[in-house]
Design an enzyme around this catalytic site. Structure first.
Site, short mmCIF file in Angstrom:
data_model
loop_
_atom_site.label_atom_id
_atom_site.label_comp_id
_atom_site.label_asym_id
_atom_site.label_seq_id
_atom_site.Cartn_x
_atom_site.Cartn_y
_atom_site.Cartn_z
N ASP A 191 -10.35 47.10 13.89
CA ASP A 191 -11.52 47.96 13.88
C ASP A 191 -11.82 48.33 15.33
OD1 ASP A 191 -14.02 49.12 13.83
OD2 ASP A 191 -15.02 47.49 12.77
N TRP B 87 -20.04 43.03 12.96
CA TRP B 87 -19.21 43.91 12.14
C TRP B 87 -17.98 43.20 11.60
CZ3 TRP B 87 -22.22 47.37 10.58
CH2 TRP B 87 -23.24 47.85 11.41
N LYS C 87 -19.13 56.75 17.97
CA LYS C 87 -19.19 56.06 19.26
C LYS C 87 -18.48 56.87 20.35
CE LYS C 87 -20.83 52.36 17.13
NZ LYS C 87 -22.25 51.97 17.18
#
Length: 352
Positions: free
Chosen positions: A169, A102, A193
């Site tokens: 992030d 990511w 999540k």
């Protein structure tokens, strides 16, 4: 049979949250209307949005500290572009830590808008560690990092120390451990999540850092536009925001981040202890950088794979196959994962 959901995302949510959310889909606030059919500008939903944002700032201890909380759309992937649009001046330069899939995607998008320097990377070892002892250049508009790497099972324990803006992030470990969140100028996290279902993305940003790039920013990508419109510049993702609000209420009722951190540490400790003491298993990530959210491991004896797989499936375990880029297994033990489910997995590992 009870299912033990170790999926990396969309992930497990508290049962009481799912129950309340399902009731709201049928009849919200005794309106005899569904949550997902009322106006997002009605007083009932505006109250949801405001409460959700307040809970975010309260739980992160950022209330009255000059931050705004936003619930946006496009996933964390859109934030890969929104961050440089809002923080990277024309002709400016930003620094990124490359610690996984990511972060590498974030780097790719940011390069569309300016000069991006990868200040450290663990790609050389298939991202099984967090880089350390790297130098941060002095000419950066901001430094970007990814706090937890879902695929590879690593987690930053010590964040970069920088005189410039720090962006993180936190998609896969937001609200899971106590941090000084005021060290970050901007945090973003996909909901799916630790907060709610896919469809909304949390952004927490320090107001004073915005509007300084000199760029013409498209309205949908401009944080200041979304702040001015209270996360309702366009129709928000009503159901994911509501479920996120319920999850944050659940977390607060447990005692907040400090309480859940202790539970998360206990879950991770018993699983890592089994991995480290059972000769049939081996951890993937370097020990000092292991994630308390995503535990990656492999079998040391592949002849045991068929038996192991059939046993955990028979026990009602779901979602522990590792990502294709790592292989093996990945047990995602987010906030809502009960200790009982982790113990079921550990017991199966012991008996193999």
């Amino acid at each position: 049979m009870k299912k033990h959901n170790f999926s990396a995302g969309p992930c497990i949510l508290p049962q009481e949250v799912l129950k309340k959310a399902s009731e709201a889909v049928i009849n919200f606030n005794n309106l005899d209307l569904s949550l997902i059919e009322i106006s997002h500008r009605s007083a009932d939903f505006v109250a949801v949005m405001e409460h959700a944002k307040d809970l975010v700032l309260e739980l992160l201890d950022l209330k009255d500290k000059g931050y705004s909380a936003l619930f946006l759309q496009g996933g964390a992937s859109l934030e890969f572009l929104m961050v440089p649009y809002n923080l990277l001046p024309e002709g400016g330069k930003a620094g990124y830590l490359d610690t996984g899939t990511w972060s590498s995607k974030a780097i790719k998008e940011a390069k569309l808008l300016g000069d991006i320097e990868v200040i450290a990377s663990s790609k050389d070892a298939n991202y099984n560690y967090i880089p350390k002892n790297y130098a941060i250049p002095s000419d950066l508009a901001y430094v970007h990092c990814t706090s937890n790497n879902t695929i590879f099972g690593t987690q930053i324990k010590n964040f970069p120390k920088t005189d410039t803006l720090l962006v993180c992030d936190m998609s896969s470990d937001i609200f899971s451990r106590k941090l000084d969140f005021s060290q970050f100028d901007l945090i973003y996290a996909g909901a799916q999540k630790n907060m709610g279902p896919a469809g909304t993305t949390l952004v927490v940003v320090k107001d004073e850092i915005l509007g300084k790039t000199g760029r013409k920013i498209p309205s949908m990508l401009d944080y200041q536009v979304h702040i001015a419109k209270d996360s309702m510049f366009n129709t928000p993702a009503v159901f994911p925001v509501y479920v996120s609000m319920l999850t944050l209420e659940w977390l607060k009722s447990l005692g907040g981040i400090e309480a859940i951190e202790k539970i998360n540490e206990e879950k991770a400790n018993i699983l890592y202890q089994e991995i480290d003491t059972n000769p049939l298993f081996q951890g993937v990530a370097k020990k000092e950088d292991r994630s308390n959210m995503n535990v990656t491991f492999i079998l040391t004896d592949e002849s045991k794979k068929e038996k192991f797989d059939s046993t955990w499936k028979a026990a009602g375990i779901s979602g522990i196959n590792g990502h294709r880029s790592v292989g093996g297994y990945r047990a995602s033990i987010y906030n809502a994962m009960p200790l009982e489910s982790v113990q079921v997995l550990v017991n199966i590992m012991k008996a193999l």
